[in-house]
Structure formats: structure tokens, C-alpha cells
Design an enzyme around this catalytic site. Structure first.
Site, PDB file in Angstrom:
ATOM      1  N   ALA A 104       0.851  -1.110  -0.006  1.00 53.07           N
ATOM      2  CA  ALA A 104       0.036   0.209  -0.103  1.00 53.07           C
ATOM      3  C   ALA A 104       0.955   1.355  -0.181  1.00 53.07           C
ATOM      4  CB  ALA A 104      -0.866  -0.095   1.151  1.00 53.07           C
TER       5      ALA A 104
ATOM      6  N   GLY B  46       0.309  -4.796   0.996  1.00 55.88           N
ATOM      7  CA  GLY B  46      -0.644  -5.011   0.040  1.00 55.88           C
ATOM      8  C   GLY B  46      -0.441  -5.728  -1.240  1.00 55.88           C
TER       9      GLY B  46
ATOM     10  N   GLU C 119      -0.938  -9.301  -0.569  1.00 58.63           N
ATOM     11  CA  GLU C 119      -2.263  -9.497  -0.275  1.00 58.63           C
ATOM     12  C   GLU C 119      -3.053  -9.557  -1.573  1.00 58.63           C
ATOM     13  OE1 GLU C 119      -2.102  -6.331   2.686  1.00 58.63           O
ATOM     14  OE2 GLU C 119      -3.244  -7.522   4.175  1.00 58.63           O
TER      15      GLU C 119
ATOM     16  N   GLU D 226       4.267  -5.454   7.092  1.00 54.23           N
ATOM     17  CA  GLU D 226       3.783  -4.220   8.061  1.00 54.23           C
ATOM     18  C   GLU D 226       4.210  -4.070   9.513  1.00 54.23           C
ATOM     19  OE1 GLU D 226       2.323  -6.509   6.196  1.00 54.23           O
ATOM     20  OE2 GLU D 226       0.876  -5.501   4.702  1.00 54.23           O
TER      21      GLU D 226
HETATM   22  N1  COA Z   1       4.507   3.077  -0.462  1.00 57.53           N
HETATM   23  C1  COA Z   1       4.735   4.290  -1.208  1.00 57.53           C
HETATM   24  N2  COA Z   1       6.167   4.383  -1.810  1.00 57.53           N
HETATM   25  C2  COA Z   1       7.015   3.188  -2.197  1.00 57.53           C
HETATM   26  C3  COA Z   1       6.490   1.973  -1.533  1.00 57.53           C
HETATM   27  C4  COA Z   1       5.392   1.826  -0.707  1.00 57.53           C
HETATM   28  N3  COA Z   1       4.872   0.689  -0.239  1.00 57.53           N
HETATM   29  N4  COA Z   1       7.391   1.050  -1.905  1.00 57.53           N
HETATM   30  C5  COA Z   1       8.243   1.791  -2.646  1.00 57.53           C
HETATM   31  N5  COA Z   1       8.039   3.087  -2.658  1.00 57.53           N
HETATM   32  C6  COA Z   1       8.663   4.212  -3.277  1.00 57.53           C
HETATM   33  C7  COA Z   1       9.826   4.563  -2.625  1.00 57.53           C
HETATM   34  O1  COA Z   1       9.605   5.468  -1.687  1.00 57.53           O
HETATM   35  C8  COA Z   1      10.621   5.329  -3.686  1.00 57.53           C
HETATM   36  O2  COA Z   1      10.133   6.327  -4.043  1.00 57.53           O
HETATM   37  P1  COA Z   1      11.344   7.707  -4.199  1.00 57.53           P
HETATM   38  O3  COA Z   1      11.933   7.381  -5.597  1.00 57.53           O
HETATM   39  O4  COA Z   1      10.108   8.855  -4.633  1.00 57.53           O
HETATM   40  O5  COA Z   1      11.959   7.879  -3.182  1.00 57.53           O
HETATM   41  C9  COA Z   1      10.392   4.386  -4.829  1.00 57.53           C
HETATM   42  O6  COA Z   1       9.389   3.429  -4.370  1.00 57.53           O
HETATM   43  C10 COA Z   1      11.321   3.278  -5.103  1.00 57.53           C
HETATM   44  O7  COA Z   1      11.767   2.445  -3.837  1.00 57.53           O
HETATM   45  P2  COA Z   1      13.180   2.293  -3.010  1.00 57.53           P
HETATM   46  O8  COA Z   1      12.869   2.168  -1.642  1.00 57.53           O
HETATM   47  O9  COA Z   1      14.084   3.643  -3.572  1.00 57.53           O
HETATM   48  O10 COA Z   1      13.628   0.810  -3.842  1.00 57.53           O
HETATM   49  P3  COA Z   1      14.860   0.076  -3.319  1.00 57.53           P
HETATM   50  O11 COA Z   1      14.984  -0.737  -4.556  1.00 57.53           O
HETATM   51  O12 COA Z   1      15.931   0.624  -2.543  1.00 57.53           O
HETATM   52  O13 COA Z   1      13.754  -0.945  -2.332  1.00 57.53           O
HETATM   53  C11 COA Z   1      11.748  -2.161  -1.439  1.00 57.53           C
HETATM   54  C12 COA Z   1      12.834  -1.734  -2.651  1.00 57.53           C
HETATM   55  C13 COA Z   1      10.670  -2.768  -1.988  1.00 57.53           C
HETATM   56  C14 COA Z   1      12.630  -3.117  -0.464  1.00 57.53           C
HETATM   57  C15 COA Z   1      11.530  -0.719  -0.727  1.00 57.53           C
HETATM   58  O14 COA Z   1      11.043   0.056  -1.552  1.00 57.53           O
HETATM   59  C16 COA Z   1      10.300  -0.971   0.514  1.00 57.53           C
HETATM   60  O15 COA Z   1      10.743  -1.587   1.465  1.00 57.53           O
HETATM   61  N6  COA Z   1       9.376  -0.744   0.297  1.00 57.53           N
HETATM   62  C17 COA Z   1       8.257  -0.682   1.332  1.00 57.53           C
HETATM   63  C18 COA Z   1       7.654  -1.984   1.681  1.00 57.53           C
HETATM   64  C19 COA Z   1       6.634  -2.081   2.520  1.00 57.53           C
HETATM   65  O16 COA Z   1       6.804  -1.936   3.705  1.00 57.53           O
HETATM   66  N7  COA Z   1       5.391  -2.182   2.022  1.00 57.53           N
HETATM   67  C20 COA Z   1       4.165  -2.316   2.872  1.00 57.53           C
HETATM   68  C21 COA Z   1       3.378  -1.244   3.142  1.00 57.53           C
HETATM   69  S1  COA Z   1       2.177  -1.683   4.160  1.00 57.53           S
END
Ligand code: COA
Length: 276
Positions: free
Chosen positions: A82, A128, A131, A151
Site C-alpha cells: 500500500a 498490500g 495481499e 507491516e
Molecule cells: N509506498 C509508497 N512508496 C513506495 C512504497 C510503498 N509501499 N514502496 C516503494 N515506494 C517508493 C519509494 O519511496 C521510492 O520512491 P522515491 O524514489 O520517490 O523515493 C520508490 O518507490 C523506489 O523505492 P526504493 O525504496 O528506492 O527502492 P529499493 O530498491 O531501495 O527498495 C523495497 C525496494 C521494496 C525493499 C523498498 O521500496 C520497500 O521496503 N518498500 C516498502 C515495502 C513495504 O513496507 N510495504 C508494505 C506497506 S504496508
């Protein structure tokens, strides 16, 4: 005298909303929905959830569409969760509403869709995103995919059905460990857990899913609709799966597809289902 050609305009098949965050590819009774916010790793914001709701609804109502595949754009993410930026300052009430609306509009909606939905997990499927994949009828992953419910690392729990569907798919103990550690598992582990049905290379992911889809579309769409309903009933606290199965089984006997399926078998030919 010159005869003017009269251009007959075909009636529009359906009125699609103007999608910003998804697009749909349609071919041979198969629709592929692509979630298209690659810069945000296809994170599900409110607008994307609404667009997905409309897309699934329209495709389900379109008798030509026999199977739906859902995937993420790019080769990095299916859906990285999400959109955290949208709910970071939510209140208790808003949090509850977020989960309720999302479950109703997208996650329960997909699970209960009459048209089979396959998740093609092409990269990160987190929160999400996992999910959503779990709400689909089954899942295929590319070998680079990674899955998890992170989460609790954000101080919240899965709210789009994750605490229910993950234990259904992988068993309670594995689900508890995945949820508590907030860790990610790779495709091979997900395959071993039964979370995904197949693991293939990135290049093979969509062709492979399309092959399964074409096998599904040879069968009776009406019977498949009833089968989805009966299988799902077994996982609902307020339904008796066996009774739902009996009713759905009986209902099939009144369909054109049943007449065609049985007649074709007895005539030793391939069935050509009318879909009614
Ligand atoms: N919500 C909002 N933005 C998200 C996102 C999310 N769940 N997941 C990734 N993004 C965005 C990042 O903020 C980043 O945006 P920016 O370039 O404007 O800063 C962009 O997507 C790229 O992500 P980034 O984190 O730079 O890539 P990465 O390769 O370093 O890491 C992940 C990849 C998936 C490990 C990392 O993005 C992450 O942990 N995301 C969140 C996952 C999460 O907790 N999801 C559950 C939500 S309830």
C-alpha cells in the site's frame, strides 16, 4: 456519381474510466491488467485501488473475457505494498476505513470474481502487494520475485486480508513467522510453501500464465464461476462449503454449457461452450 462510403461506427464495448495507474491488454479472451506506477514500485494508492476495482468489474461483466492476469510493470516489482505516503498520518477511524474500503473494493472483490484471476508476480510483492496476489485465484512467480508482509516493521498489521489469506495458503505457523519477522521469502521458498503454484524465469512469466489461461478458457466459464464460489465458501465463516457445492453442482445441470459438455463427450468431440 460518387458513392460515399458510410462509416458504421461500432458501439463501444465498454466505457472504461481514464486509467492513470493501470493499463489493460486484451487478446483472445484473455485480459492482462498491468499496474503501472513503476517509479513507486507499483505501490497501491487509493486511485490505483479504484482503477483496479473498475477494471475487474468491467472485465468480469464482459462475456468475451474468460481469464484475467494481473501483473506489475517493470521487472522490479509486482506491487511493493500500500502507498505508505497516503496513510502515514491517518487516525484510528481512518485506518479502519482504509482497510474496510480496500477489502471491499479490491481484495474480497477479486477473490469472489466469477472470472478466474491469475497473479503473475514479477518482482517484489510486499504488504498490500502480496495481499493482492493472495486474493487472486492462484499465483505464478518469476524467479526474481520476493514476497512478504512487512507491516509490523511499520507498526501496523496487514489490513487487506493478509492475516487471513496467508495462513490459508501456507499454514498458520509459517504465516505467523512471516508476519512477525516482517521478512521476505524468495520464489523457491514461496513455491515450497504452496504460496505460488509455479516459478519460471522473468521472460517466461507472462507466456506461461497465458498458456494456463488458454487451457482454462477451453472449459465452461459457467461451471468455473460455480467452482470458484464453492471453493471460496469453504473459507468463509458464515457459509457451509459442502451445501454451496451441492447447490452450485445442481445449478450446472440447467446450463447450456452442461448440455454441450456432456453431449460433446458422448459424441467424442471437443466441447464448444456457449458460456451460458
Ligand atoms: N509506498 C509508497 N512508496 C513506495 C512504497 C510503498 N509501499 N514502496 C516503494 N515506494 C517508493 C519509494 O519511496 C521510492 O520512491 P522515491 O524514489 O520517490 O523515493 C520508490 O518507490 C523506489 O523505492 P526504493 O525504496 O528506492 O527502492 P529499493 O530498491 O531501495 O527498495 C523495497 C525496494 C521494496 C525493499 C523498498 O521500496 C520497500 O521496503 N518498500 C516498502 C515495502 C513495504 O513496507 N510495504 C508494505 C506497506 S504496508
Amino acid at each position: 456519381e460518387k458513392i460515399m462510403a458510410v462509416q458504421v461506427q461500432a458501439a463501444p464495448k465498454a466505457i472504461f474510466m481514464d486509467y492513470e495507474n493501470i493499463y489493460i491488454e486484451e487478446e483472445n479472451q484473455l485480459a492482462t491488467i498491468v499496474i503501472n506506477r513503476p517509479k513507486k514500485l507499483n505501490a497501491l494508492n487509493r486511485r490505483t485501488i479504484e482503477e483496479l476495482h473498475v477494471a475487474f468489474k468491467e472485465l468480469d461483466e464482459d462475456a468475451e473475457t474468460k481469464v484475467i492476469i494481473i501483473t506489475g510493470s517493470g521487472d522490479k516489482a509486482f506491487v511493493a505494498g500500500a502507498d505508505i505516503s497516503e496513510f502515514a498520518d491517518f487516525s484510528v477511524k481512518e485506518g479502519r476505513q482504509l482497510a474496510a474500503a480496500g477489502q471491499r473494493q479490491l481484495f474480497d472483490f477479486v477473490e469472489n470474481l466469477s472470472t478466474p484471476v491469475i497473479a503473475a508476480i514479477n518482482g517484489f510483492a510486499l504488504g498490500g502487494g502480496l495481499e493482492l496476489a493472495m486474493a487472486c485465484h492462484f499465483r505464478v512467480a518469476s524467479s526474481n520475485a520476493r514476497m512478504g508482509l512487512p507491516e509490523v516493521s511499520l507498526g501496523v498489521i496487514p489490513g487487506y486480508g493478509g492475516t487471513q489469506r496467508l495462513p490459508q495458503l501456507v499454514g498458520k505457523g509459517r504465516a505467523m513467522e512471516m508476519i512477525m519477522t516482517a521478512g521476505m521469502i524468495d520464489s523457491d521458498k514461496a513455491f515450497g510453501y504452496g504460496l505460488v503454484n509455479h516459478v519460471v524465469s522473468s521472460e517466461e512469466l507472462l507466456p506461461f500464465c497465458k498458456k494456463i489461461a488458454s487451457r482454462i478458457s477451453n472449459n465452461s466459464s459457467v461451471a468455473i464461476k460455480h467452482a470458484i464460489k464453492a471453493v471460496n465458501a469453504g473459507f468463509k465463516y458464515d457459509a457451509d462449503g459442502y451445501s454451496v457445492e451441492i447447490d452450485a453442482f445442481g445449478t450446472c445441470f440447467g446450463t447450456d454449457d452442461f448440455k454441450e459438455g456432456t453431449t460433446a463427450f458422448l459424441e467424442k468431440r471437443k466441447a464448444d461452450f456457449p458460456g451460458s
